[in-house]
Enzyme design. Structure first.
Site, short mmCIF file in Angstrom:
data_model
loop_
_atom_site.label_atom_id
_atom_site.label_comp_id
_atom_site.label_asym_id
_atom_site.label_seq_id
_atom_site.Cartn_x
_atom_site.Cartn_y
_atom_site.Cartn_z
N GLN A 54 0.85 -1.24 0.04
CA GLN A 54 -0.01 -0.06 -0.05
C GLN A 54 0.81 1.43 0.02
O GLN A 54 1.11 1.68 0.94
CB GLN A 54 -0.93 0.05 1.25
CG GLN A 54 -1.99 1.13 1.14
CD GLN A 54 -2.80 1.16 2.18
OE1 GLN A 54 -3.18 0.28 2.80
NE2 GLN A 54 -3.74 2.23 2.24
N PHE A 55 1.18 1.61 -1.25
CA PHE A 55 2.17 2.86 -1.41
C PHE A 55 1.41 4.36 -0.70
O PHE A 55 2.18 5.05 -0.37
CB PHE A 55 2.45 3.22 -2.86
CG PHE A 55 1.33 3.91 -3.64
CD1 PHE A 55 1.36 5.06 -3.82
CD2 PHE A 55 0.18 3.10 -3.97
CE1 PHE A 55 0.43 5.87 -4.36
CE2 PHE A 55 -0.49 3.89 -4.80
CZ PHE A 55 -0.88 5.09 -5.12
N THR A 56 0.19 4.25 -0.45
CA THR A 56 -0.69 5.34 0.19
C THR A 56 0.02 5.69 1.43
O THR A 56 0.06 6.63 1.99
CB THR A 56 -1.88 5.52 -0.11
OG1 THR A 56 -2.61 4.30 0.72
CG2 THR A 56 -2.38 5.55 -1.56
#
Length: 146
Positions: A78-80
């Site tokens: 989850q890059f966010t």
């Protein structure tokens, strides 16, 4: 690198209507890779994911780890999580690792966890739009850094 972990009764990841990863009792870990995350950070995060004591012992205290319980581990990239949210009303992703670097690091984390954990280790699908469903047990949620 950072991981948002949640103790779960169950968790699944679905991509385009297909379940690609599922566990029963254990940990769901949403993993954000940051620029420069290398082998040392990845190995330390695997150690923390498998050894962090968030499961109850006979007295009900959080003294048992995933390694102790043999529970499942569902790793979801989850890059966010690595977004810079300090100013404005829109996140910046300059603090997240570039996709190729992040995928390599995430895959290494998965490999280490599978090597060191006797329980089930599942994943989502890197870069895909995923629907993550979970039943949070507690709720118990922690943000880990290596």
């Amino acid at each position: 690198m950072l991981s948002l972990i949640q103790r779960v009764a169950t968790a699944t990841v679905t991509v385009e209507g297909e379940v690609v990863g599922a566990i029963d009792a254990g940990l769901l870990a949403l993993v954000g890779m940051e620029p420069g995350d290398g082998e040392a950070q990845i190995a330390r995060m695997a150690e923390r994911l498998l050894g962090y004591r968030v499961f109850g012992d006979d007295a009900g205290r959080m003294n048992r780890s995933l390694g102790d319980t043999g529970g499942g581990l569902l790793l979801v990239s989850q890059f966010t999580l690595a977004a810079d949210t300090r100013s404005g009303m829109r996140p910046s992703f300059t603090t997240a690792a570039p996709p190729a670097e992040a995928e390599q690091g995430f895959n290494r984390l998965v490999a280490i966890c599978r090597e060191k954990h006797a329980g089930r280790v599942e994943t989502g699908r890197f870069g895909a739009h995923m629907v993550v469903s979970l039943v949070n047990d507690g709720p118990v949620t922690f943000l880990l850094r290596p």
